[in-house]
Design an enzyme around this catalytic site. Structure first.
Site, PDB file in Angstrom:
ATOM      1  N   ASN A   1     121.668  46.413  89.998  1.00  0.00           N
ATOM      2  CA  ASN A   1     121.152  47.713  90.328  1.00  0.00           C
ATOM      3  C   ASN A   1     120.960  47.516  91.892  1.00  0.00           C
ATOM      4  O   ASN A   1     120.064  47.166  92.529  1.00  0.00           O
ATOM      5  CB  ASN A   1     119.601  47.977  89.803  1.00  0.00           C
ATOM      6  CG  ASN A   1     118.815  49.557  90.801  1.00  0.00           C
ATOM      7  OD1 ASN A   1     119.474  49.426  91.544  1.00  0.00           O
ATOM      8  ND2 ASN A   1     118.194  49.385  89.324  1.00  0.00           N
TER       9      ASN A   1
ATOM     10  N   ARG B   1     123.957  50.417  88.485  1.00  0.00           N
ATOM     11  CA  ARG B   1     123.250  51.345  88.134  1.00  0.00           C
ATOM     12  C   ARG B   1     123.778  52.628  89.586  1.00  0.00           C
ATOM     13  O   ARG B   1     123.691  52.295  90.925  1.00  0.00           O
ATOM     14  CB  ARG B   1     121.996  51.173  88.157  1.00  0.00           C
ATOM     15  CG  ARG B   1     120.647  52.807  88.439  1.00  0.00           C
ATOM     16  CD  ARG B   1     119.739  52.489  88.598  1.00  0.00           C
ATOM     17  NE  ARG B   1     118.660  53.869  88.342  1.00  0.00           N
ATOM     18  CZ  ARG B   1     117.086  53.405  88.365  1.00  0.00           C
ATOM     19  NH1 ARG B   1     116.595  52.393  89.443  1.00  0.00           N
ATOM     20  NH2 ARG B   1     116.815  54.770  88.275  1.00  0.00           N
TER      21      ARG B   1
ATOM     22  N   HIS C   1     116.034  59.259  86.304  1.00  0.00           N
ATOM     23  CA  HIS C   1     115.991  59.039  85.202  1.00  0.00           C
ATOM     24  C   HIS C   1     116.936  59.046  83.947  1.00  0.00           C
ATOM     25  O   HIS C   1     115.927  58.500  82.305  1.00  0.00           O
ATOM     26  CB  HIS C   1     114.148  59.135  84.798  1.00  0.00           C
ATOM     27  CG  HIS C   1     113.414  58.716  86.073  1.00  0.00           C
ATOM     28  ND1 HIS C   1     112.154  59.773  86.184  1.00  0.00           N
ATOM     29  CD2 HIS C   1     113.304  57.454  86.466  1.00  0.00           C
ATOM     30  CE1 HIS C   1     111.211  58.534  87.247  1.00  0.00           C
ATOM     31  NE2 HIS C   1     112.417  57.549  87.137  1.00  0.00           N
TER      32      HIS C   1
ATOM     33  N   GLY D   1     106.251  56.424  84.885  1.00  0.00           N
ATOM     34  CA  GLY D   1     106.062  55.126  85.935  1.00  0.00           C
ATOM     35  C   GLY D   1     105.357  55.041  87.239  1.00  0.00           C
ATOM     36  O   GLY D   1     104.472  55.964  87.345  1.00  0.00           O
ATOM     37  N   ASN D   2     105.971  54.641  88.232  1.00  0.00           N
ATOM     38  CA  ASN D   2     105.342  55.162  89.653  1.00  0.00           C
ATOM     39  C   ASN D   2     106.182  56.300  89.696  1.00  0.00           C
ATOM     40  O   ASN D   2     105.730  56.931  90.226  1.00  0.00           O
ATOM     41  CB  ASN D   2     106.043  53.267  90.445  1.00  0.00           C
ATOM     42  CG  ASN D   2     106.027  53.751  91.371  1.00  0.00           C
ATOM     43  OD1 ASN D   2     104.794  54.445  91.943  1.00  0.00           O
ATOM     44  ND2 ASN D   2     106.798  53.282  92.888  1.00  0.00           N
TER      45      ASN D   2
ATOM     46  N   ARG E   1     104.415  60.019  94.850  1.00  0.00           N
ATOM     47  CA  ARG E   1     105.466  61.538  95.256  1.00  0.00           C
ATOM     48  C   ARG E   1     104.657  62.304  94.635  1.00  0.00           C
ATOM     49  O   ARG E   1     103.934  63.066  93.826  1.00  0.00           O
ATOM     50  CB  ARG E   1     106.318  61.633  95.085  1.00  0.00           C
ATOM     51  CG  ARG E   1     107.760  60.649  95.188  1.00  0.00           C
ATOM     52  CD  ARG E   1     108.949  61.157  94.288  1.00  0.00           C
ATOM     53  NE  ARG E   1     109.823  59.714  95.067  1.00  0.00           N
ATOM     54  CZ  ARG E   1     110.733  58.804  93.414  1.00  0.00           C
ATOM     55  NH1 ARG E   1     110.348  59.845  92.250  1.00  0.00           N
ATOM     56  NH2 ARG E   1     111.164  58.502  94.032  1.00  0.00           N
TER      57      ARG E   1
ATOM     58  N   GLY F   1     105.823  52.249  82.394  1.00  0.00           N
ATOM     59  CA  GLY F   1     104.773  51.389  83.085  1.00  0.00           C
ATOM     60  C   GLY F   1     103.759  51.546  82.481  1.00  0.00           C
ATOM     61  O   GLY F   1     103.108  51.443  81.334  1.00  0.00           O
TER      62      GLY F   1
ATOM     63  N   GLU G   1     116.251  50.354  80.285  1.00  0.00           N
ATOM     64  CA  GLU G   1     118.115  50.695  80.811  1.00  0.00           C
ATOM     65  C   GLU G   1     118.737  49.861  81.378  1.00  0.00           C
ATOM     66  O   GLU G   1     119.938  51.055  80.954  1.00  0.00           O
ATOM     67  CB  GLU G   1     117.191  51.149  82.696  1.00  0.00           C
ATOM     68  CG  GLU G   1     116.252  53.182  82.524  1.00  0.00           C
ATOM     69  CD  GLU G   1     115.430  53.116  83.314  1.00  0.00           C
ATOM     70  OE1 GLU G   1     116.084  53.721  84.116  1.00  0.00           O
ATOM     71  OE2 GLU G   1     114.128  52.454  84.140  1.00  0.00           O
TER      72      GLU G   1
HETATM   73  P1  ADP Z   1     109.126  51.827  88.186  1.00  0.00           P
HETATM   74  O1  ADP Z   1     109.129  53.538  88.484  1.00  0.00           O
HETATM   75  O2  ADP Z   1     108.939  51.279  89.478  1.00  0.00           O
HETATM   76  O3  ADP Z   1     110.190  51.610  87.173  1.00  0.00           O
HETATM   77  P2  ADP Z   1     107.247  51.208  85.660  1.00  0.00           P
HETATM   78  O4  ADP Z   1     107.454  52.321  85.610  1.00  0.00           O
HETATM   79  O5  ADP Z   1     107.760  50.207  86.434  1.00  0.00           O
HETATM   80  O6  ADP Z   1     107.497  51.395  87.390  1.00  0.00           O
HETATM   81  O7  ADP Z   1     105.621  51.421  85.778  1.00  0.00           O
HETATM   82  C1  ADP Z   1     104.583  50.847  87.343  1.00  0.00           C
HETATM   83  C2  ADP Z   1     103.183  51.383  86.477  1.00  0.00           C
HETATM   84  O8  ADP Z   1     102.603  51.375  85.242  1.00  0.00           O
HETATM   85  C3  ADP Z   1     102.229  50.974  87.464  1.00  0.00           C
HETATM   86  O9  ADP Z   1     101.300  51.911  88.430  1.00  0.00           O
HETATM   87  C4  ADP Z   1     101.406  50.073  86.944  1.00  0.00           C
HETATM   88  O10 ADP Z   1     100.054  50.243  87.111  1.00  0.00           O
HETATM   89  C5  ADP Z   1     101.039  50.628  85.418  1.00  0.00           C
HETATM   90  N1  ADP Z   1     101.291  49.979  84.752  1.00  0.00           N
HETATM   91  C6  ADP Z   1     102.112  48.469  84.235  1.00  0.00           C
HETATM   92  N2  ADP Z   1     100.951  47.859  83.269  1.00  0.00           N
HETATM   93  C7  ADP Z   1      99.857  49.004  82.981  1.00  0.00           C
HETATM   94  C8  ADP Z   1      98.791  48.500  82.287  1.00  0.00           C
HETATM   95  N3  ADP Z   1      98.777  47.558  81.966  1.00  0.00           N
HETATM   96  N4  ADP Z   1      97.831  49.987  82.753  1.00  0.00           N
HETATM   97  C9  ADP Z   1      98.073  51.044  82.803  1.00  0.00           C
HETATM   98  N5  ADP Z   1      99.101  50.843  83.822  1.00  0.00           N
HETATM   99  C10 ADP Z   1     100.221  49.787  83.928  1.00  0.00           C
END
Ligand code: ADP
Length: 397
Positions: A7, A89, A178, A206-207, A237, A327, A380
């Site tokens: 990636n 990717r 995604h 996620g983020n 965003r 996440g 992924e």
């Molecule tokens: P990306 O889009 O960068 O791949 P991720 O899927 O890793 O993002 O998601 C990141 C988000 O997941 C962050 O906002 C983080 O706070 C949230 N997150 C990760 N672990 C936890 C948790 N234990 N409880 C609540 N939110 C979480």
């Protein structure tokens, strides 16, 4: 089979060496600060090493990855020949790719042609592909697109209600992102249920966040658009916004459209609303400590996610399954509960005890819920490795 999953970003490159049959990852890591100086972080078994290695371009980064993979002390293979294929990717496949493809001249040309649609990511993805071609010319490579899974959307979902010429001349339409994650969750759900003919909404939270309406394993609609800025609010965003907001801000503050879009991409969403953080853990801590901006940001997020689920349930004329991944989807019981609370009208009912789970595959709805609700950890990289395996094996026949 060993597939190296890559990636590549503009200054970073993530890698995993994995077996597509079992999903076992023998090593993974990250090259950072490419074109600045260069740092490699490599993990295998329970060990982690960091090395400063000059990486003027992505080629040196790939060479550093291959070197560490065959290192007698830190490596997991004896020779680069043990890597059977590389899966990349790639962010934007435009209208040219409805599936992954073996990298050849035509594929590279088509990825180049999509650069106007993915100006930040596609050039970096191509650098990763070219770097691999240079250092391992005989190893087959496959490109896996974030947009490909969404190419089954009907025109009423992907067309914007603007003059047709912009679609016909400029390819302006909804693409969605995604896709590799949504496809993985759809496949996993079909495995779990032992059938393909069901309707679901997947919430990749996620983020970056997007939702996908899926019928019989195929995408029917998705919340991101021409770019990943559209849909629900995200870490930084804004998500969907009235375009007149851009006009207003640009006029009032003498800002360029590009600068305004940077604000919408990087300073908005959860970060912009809370003024505290883009990270849901920080927002939950803030809200619990009485910060009303953090509370509003979280409320806004769950409200918008629930609205999309409702819209997609209508688009599909009902759903059988609702899935949460990424996440926040995998680790946020409070977020899942708040989203599902809005969906009680359509018979969604969580089991609070089962919902109290993090990072594991689980059925979290109550037995009498009319929609099954699941947490499914996304993967992924495994999806990329499996597409790579399938295409490389098919090409051998
Ligand atoms: P990306 O889009 O960068 O791949 P991720 O899927 O890793 O993002 O998601 C990141 C988000 O997941 C962050 O906002 C983080 O706070 C949230 N997150 C990760 N672990 C936890 C948790 N234990 N409880 C609540 N939110 C979480």
């Amino acid at each position: 089979m060993n597939v190296l999953v890559i990636n590549a970003g503009s200054s970073s490159l993530k890698y995993q060496l994995m077996d597509p049959e079992t999903g076992a990852v023998s090593a993974k890591g990250l090259c950072e600060r490419i074109a600045i100086d260069g740092r490699l972080t490599h993990k295998f078994a329970d060990k982690k090493i960091e090395r400063e290695i000059p990486m003027p371009t992505h080629s040196e980064a790939i060479s550093a990855v291959l070197e560490i993979l065959v290192d007698p002390e830190y490596g997991v293979i004896h020779s680069v020949d043990e890597i059977d294929a590389v899966g990349h990717r790639v962010l934007h496949g435009g209208m040219k790719f409805s599936d992954s493809c073996i990298v050849d001249d035509a594929c590279i040309e088509a990825i180049e042609a999509c650069i106007p649609l993915g100006p930040l990511h596609n050039p970096a993805n191509l650098m990763g592909i070219r770097a691999c071609q240079a250092v391992m010319p005989n190893t087959p490579q496959v490109a896996v697109f974030d947009t490909a899974f969404h190419m089954t959307m009907p025109p009423k979902a992907y067309r914007y209600a603007i003059p047709t010429a912009y679609y016909e001349n400029d390819d302006i339409r909804r693409y969605g992102f995604h896709g590799t994650s949504h496809k993985y969750i759809a496949r996993r759900m079909a495995e779990i249920l032992g059938k393909k003919d069901f309707k679901m909404v997947n919430c990749h939270l996620g983020n970056g966040s997007s939702l996908c309406a899926i019928e019989n394993g195929a995408c029917r609609d998705t919340s991101m658009g021409l770019s990943p800025l559209a849909g629900v609010p995200m870490g930084t965003r804004s998500g969907d916004i009235d375009p007149c907001v851009v006009q207003f801000i640009c006029n009032k503050y003498g800002m360029s459209v590009d600068d305004c879009l940077t604000m919408l991409n990087k300073k908005s969403g959860m970060l912009g609303m809370s003024g505290v953080s883009s990270d849901f853990r920080d927002l939950e801590a803030g809200a619990n400590a009485g910060n009303t901006d953090c509370r509003l940001a979280l409320d806004k997020f769950c409200y918008e996610v629930a609205k999309y689920v409702g819209a997609y349930a209508a688009a599909l004329n009902g759903i059988d399954v609702l899935t949460f991944t990424a996440g926040v989807g995998e680790n946020g019981p409070t977020t899942r509960a708040a989203v599902c609370e809005y969906l009680g009208f359509m018979g969604v009912k969580l089991d609070p005890e089962k919902n109290n789970t993090r990072g594991k595959e689980a059925l979290i709805s109550a037995p009498d819920s009319s929609v099954q609700v699941w947490v499914i950890p996304t993967n992924e990289e495994l999806m990329i490795a499996q597409d790579t395996r399938d295409l490389v094996n098919a090409a051998k026949k």
